[in-house]
Design an enzyme around this catalytic site. Sequence first.
Site, mmCIF file in Angstrom:
data_model
loop_
_atom_site.group_PDB
_atom_site.id
_atom_site.type_symbol
_atom_site.label_atom_id
_atom_site.label_comp_id
_atom_site.label_asym_id
_atom_site.label_seq_id
_atom_site.Cartn_x
_atom_site.Cartn_y
_atom_site.Cartn_z
ATOM 1 N N GLU A 97 49.562 34.979 82.587
ATOM 2 C CA GLU A 97 49.470 36.184 81.751
ATOM 3 C C GLU A 97 48.962 35.816 80.351
ATOM 4 O O GLU A 97 49.687 35.960 79.369
ATOM 5 C CB GLU A 97 50.823 36.907 81.692
ATOM 6 N N GLY A 133 46.807 36.084 76.815
ATOM 7 C CA GLY A 133 46.423 37.166 75.916
ATOM 8 C C GLY A 133 45.281 36.730 75.006
ATOM 9 O O GLY A 133 44.127 37.127 75.168
ATOM 10 N N ARG A 134 45.614 35.846 74.053
ATOM 11 C CA ARG A 134 44.663 35.473 73.010
ATOM 12 C C ARG A 134 43.306 35.022 73.554
ATOM 13 O O ARG A 134 42.264 35.483 73.089
ATOM 14 C CB ARG A 134 45.266 34.349 72.152
ATOM 15 N N CYS A 138 46.671 42.827 46.037
ATOM 16 C CA CYS A 138 47.139 42.190 44.806
ATOM 17 C C CYS A 138 48.129 41.091 45.139
ATOM 18 O O CYS A 138 49.281 41.118 44.697
ATOM 19 C CB CYS A 138 47.767 43.242 43.908
ATOM 20 N N TYR A 153 45.549 39.450 68.334
ATOM 21 C CA TYR A 153 46.528 39.251 67.261
ATOM 22 C C TYR A 153 45.821 39.430 65.906
ATOM 23 O O TYR A 153 45.946 38.588 65.019
ATOM 24 C CB TYR A 153 47.178 37.867 67.354
HETATM 25 C C1 LIG Z 1 52.647 36.352 73.977
HETATM 26 C C2 LIG Z 1 52.950 36.127 75.381
HETATM 27 C C3 LIG Z 1 51.928 35.873 76.296
HETATM 28 C C4 LIG Z 1 50.492 35.667 75.877
HETATM 29 O O1 LIG Z 1 50.368 34.512 75.105
HETATM 30 P P1 LIG Z 1 48.910 34.036 74.578
HETATM 31 O O2 LIG Z 1 49.212 32.863 73.724
HETATM 32 O O3 LIG Z 1 48.332 35.179 73.825
HETATM 33 O O4 LIG Z 1 48.099 33.707 75.783
HETATM 34 C C5 LIG Z 1 52.254 35.775 77.626
HETATM 35 N N1 LIG Z 1 53.545 35.910 78.044
HETATM 36 C C6 LIG Z 1 54.560 36.153 77.188
HETATM 37 C C7 LIG Z 1 55.940 36.299 77.697
HETATM 38 C C8 LIG Z 1 54.297 36.260 75.831
HETATM 39 O O5 LIG Z 1 55.305 36.467 74.980
#
Ligand SMILES: *Cc1c(COP(=O)(O)O)cnc(C)c1O
Length: 368
Positions: A250, A252-253, A319, A347
């Site tokens: 799973e 994300g980044r 500022c 992010y």
């Molecule tokens: C944030 C998170 C992800 C994704 O992490 P990345 O570093 O963005 O790939 C996957 N699983 C869980 C449980 C997370 O908290």
Amino acid sequence: MIELPAGVRDIAERLSHDRPAYVYDLAGLAAHAAAVREAMAGVELYYAVKANPDAEILRALTPFVDGFEVSSGGELAHVRATAPGVPVAFGGPGKTVAELSEAAGVARLHVESPVELRRLIALGDGPVDILLRLNLDVPVAGAALTMGGGATPFGMDDDGLRECLQLIEGEPCVRLCGVQAHLASGLGAPELLGLARAVLGRARELGRPEINLGGGTAVSYTDPAARFDWAAYGAGLRDLRQEGETLRIEPGRAVTAYCGWYLTRVLDVKRVHGRRFAIVTGGTHHLRTPVTKGHDQPFVTLPGDRPDPEPTTIAGRLCTPKDVFARDVPAALAPGDVVAFAMAGAYAWNISHYDFLMHERPEFHYVT
Ligand SMILES: *Cc1c(COP(=O)(O)O)cnc(C)c1O
């Protein structure tokens, strides 16, 4: 060298003099997601929505993912409205009773603790499909952030796990499908495969078929051309997988970071006590990433290279001395130039404190 995609360049050339803009390159995102999908063949791919929940991004990713991972009731409702029918996993520490109740039956629940499991069982719904989140005591070297491998609020150690297994025994309200472990962020394929071996070893003792190995695939802001080795990770996980197991990741980044651009114009250029500053429209209240991660955000400038670049600190309009995108980076900027910050797709906007100072919000554009 960072390439500005043609569709993003068009928008940059017409950028407002007052208002910054986010541009999401959905065509580039789809191509990237297709390549990740192919590299990870045989492994289920969920996208961690917290990296960027933009509805257009979720829709662009839908053809290439097996599901979405959410971490709140808000994300759960948003994903179900935006991508109906796509499988959802719900993780994260500290779920409320309302969240557990909304997720029961519609999402795989990643249970974080015995208290949470008791709360879920007390709802009396079911049977609810769950994974137990492991926090394994394994060293996590070289990670940007660690969520496991020691005392953190995430998941469970062996004591917590044992307690959960006792609660589950003979309990009709929950069905234990397997385990989840998201131990760290910002890792390369070899490091993630090392963690996967440890997680799989522990998971197989439970004898359940689903193993979610979390996200954490690395992105380098200092070397934007360096990419996570999806091919090696996919091949490695296919090697590790045993008959009858479902392996799932799973990330994300590393899925969405590259598709996002934050475009700003230079308002002022000045020298203060010997240091050169360029002040741009907007600021890190729109793109907080370089402040939170402590890096110089990579960028391209328009028009292209002027002669005689010199060390320049690119700052926003807040500022506070923290409002800096990049420090002493070589640039030759003049008022009116556009600075296009790259790698602003994960992010970035959604972690930013955009109401600070009540500036106008940026425009949002989508390149298809
Ligand atoms: C944030 C998170 C992800 C994704 O992490 P990345 O570093 O963005 O790939 C996957 N699983 C869980 C449980 C997370 O908290």
